[in-house]
Design a protein around this motif. Structure first.
Motif, PDB file in Angstrom:
ATOM      1  N   ASN A 132      56.726 -35.055  28.240  1.00 15.53           N
ATOM      2  CA  ASN A 132      56.411 -33.769  27.621  1.00 15.53           C
ATOM      3  C   ASN A 132      57.335 -32.653  28.087  1.00 15.53           C
ATOM      4  N   ILE A 133      58.589 -33.023  28.376  1.00 17.02           N
ATOM      5  CA  ILE A 133      59.554 -31.979  28.759  1.00 17.02           C
ATOM      6  C   ILE A 133      60.793 -31.957  27.869  1.00 17.02           C
ATOM      7  N   CYS A 134      60.959 -32.957  27.017  1.00 18.07           N
ATOM      8  CA  CYS A 134      62.159 -33.009  26.165  1.00 18.07           C
ATOM      9  C   CYS A 134      61.792 -33.046  24.680  1.00 18.07           C
ATOM     10  N   ARG A 135      61.448 -34.227  24.209  1.00 17.45           N
ATOM     11  CA  ARG A 135      61.259 -34.420  22.769  1.00 17.45           C
ATOM     12  C   ARG A 135      60.001 -33.776  22.223  1.00 17.45           C
ATOM     13  N   SER A 136      58.859 -33.989  22.865  1.00 18.62           N
ATOM     14  CA  SER A 136      57.615 -33.466  22.273  1.00 18.62           C
ATOM     15  C   SER A 136      57.531 -31.940  22.274  1.00 18.62           C
ATOM     16  N   ASP A 152      50.356 -28.901  19.062  1.00 16.00           N
ATOM     17  CA  ASP A 152      50.446 -28.944  20.517  1.00 16.00           C
ATOM     18  C   ASP A 152      51.328 -30.134  20.889  1.00 16.00           C
ATOM     19  N   SER A 153      51.603 -30.279  22.177  1.00 16.87           N
ATOM     20  CA  SER A 153      52.322 -31.462  22.648  1.00 16.87           C
ATOM     21  C   SER A 153      51.784 -31.850  24.014  1.00 16.87           C
ATOM     22  N   ALA A 154      52.009 -33.121  24.359  1.00 17.51           N
ATOM     23  CA  ALA A 154      51.500 -33.637  25.631  1.00 17.51           C
ATOM     24  C   ALA A 154      52.340 -34.838  26.060  1.00 17.51           C
ATOM     25  N   ALA A 155      52.121 -35.239  27.307  1.00 20.31           N
ATOM     26  CA  ALA A 155      52.849 -36.350  27.913  1.00 20.31           C
ATOM     27  C   ALA A 155      51.983 -37.596  27.968  1.00 20.31           C
ATOM     28  N   ILE A 156      52.644 -38.732  27.993  1.00 16.65           N
ATOM     29  CA  ILE A 156      51.940 -39.971  28.309  1.00 16.65           C
ATOM     30  C   ILE A 156      51.730 -40.035  29.819  1.00 16.65           C
ATOM     31  N   GLY A 183      52.006 -29.241  34.437  1.00 22.11           N
ATOM     32  CA  GLY A 183      52.053 -27.901  35.016  1.00 22.11           C
ATOM     33  C   GLY A 183      53.412 -27.243  34.950  1.00 22.11           C
ATOM     34  N   ASN A 184      54.453 -28.011  34.603  1.00 30.08           N
ATOM     35  CA  ASN A 184      55.817 -27.467  34.514  1.00 30.08           C
ATOM     36  C   ASN A 184      56.134 -27.018  33.094  1.00 30.08           C
ATOM     37  N   ARG A 185      57.268 -26.369  32.964  1.00 26.87           N
ATOM     38  CA  ARG A 185      57.811 -26.010  31.642  1.00 26.87           C
ATOM     39  C   ARG A 185      58.680 -27.152  31.147  1.00 26.87           C
ATOM     40  N   ALA A 186      59.128 -27.053  29.926  1.00 26.20           N
ATOM     41  CA  ALA A 186      60.039 -28.044  29.352  1.00 26.20           C
ATOM     42  C   ALA A 186      61.369 -28.043  30.109  1.00 26.20           C
ATOM     43  N   ASP A 187      62.100 -29.131  29.966  1.00 27.47           N
ATOM     44  CA  ASP A 187      63.433 -29.263  30.557  1.00 27.47           C
ATOM     45  C   ASP A 187      64.302 -28.078  30.107  1.00 27.47           C
TER      46      ASP A 187
END
Length: 155
Positions: free
Chosen positions: A12-16, A38-42, A48-52
Motif C-alpha cells: 500500500n505504498i506504490c500501486r494501490s 480507498d486503498s490498503a495493503a495485504i 501508518g506510513n505515507r506512500a513511497d
C-alpha cells in the motif's frame, strides 16, 4: 446508493495509492458521484506510513496528490466494499484466500479493464531504481480506471 472501491497491493505504498488517487480523479472528471475509493495493503510492513516518495512524486507530476496513510486490509473490508482490486496475480490469490465466505465484494484485477492481456499486470515498481516503473503503473491505472468506470459505474 454509494458504491465503494478498495485498491490493494502488497504494501500500500506504490500501486494501490496511485490507483486510489487515479480512480478518484477519473470519477471527478466524469462527474460520477456516490463512489468512495480507498486503498490498503495485504501486508502490515508499512502501516501508518505515507506512500513511497516516488509514488507521491509521480502523482504530483500529474497534478495529483495523496494524503493516504497506509492501512492493512481487514475481514470487514470484504463486506464494506463493492469492488476490491488487486494489481497482480499474487494480490488476487491472496485476496481470494483472505475473503470470508459469502463476502459482498467483487474481487477484480484492475488491469483486466482497458489493458491488453499482455500488459494487464500492474508490476510493483518498489524495487526498481528511478521513477520509470511508477510512471508505467500510473499510466496503466489511468487506462484501467477509466475503462472500469465506463463499464461499471457510468449509467
Amino acid at each position: 446508493m454509494v458504491q465503494k472501491i478498495l485498491m490493494i497491493c502488497l504494501g500500500n505504498i506504490c500501486r494501490s495509492p496511485i490507483a486510489e488517487v487515479v480512480m478518484v480523479d477519473t470519477l471527478q472528471k466524469a462527474k460520477v458521484q456516490n463512489v468512495v475509493v480507498d486503498s490498503a495493503a495485504i501486508g502490515s510492513w508499512h502501516v501508518g506510513n505515507r506512500a513511497d516518495p516516488r509514488a507521491l512524486s509521480t502523482l504530483k507530476q500529474h497534478g495529483l496528490e495523496s494524503k493516504h496513510i497506509v492501512r492493512q486490509i481487514t475481514k470487514k473490508d470484504f463486506n464494506d466494499f463493492d469492488y476490491i482490486f488487486g494489481m497482480d496475480e499474487n494480490n488476487m490469490s491472496e485476496l481470494r484466500r483472505l475473503a470470508p465466505p459469502n463476502s459482498k465484494a467483487e474481487l477484480l484485477m484492475l488491469g483486466d479493464f482497458g489493458l491488453e492481456k499482455s500488459n494487464r499486470i500492474i508490476e510493483d515498481p518498489y524495487y526498481q531504481s528511478g521513477a520509470a516503473g511508477f510512471e508505467t503503473a500510473y499510466q496503466q491505472c489511468v487506462v484501467a480506471c477509466e475503462a472500469f468506470m465506463k463499464e461499471r459505474l457510468q449509467k
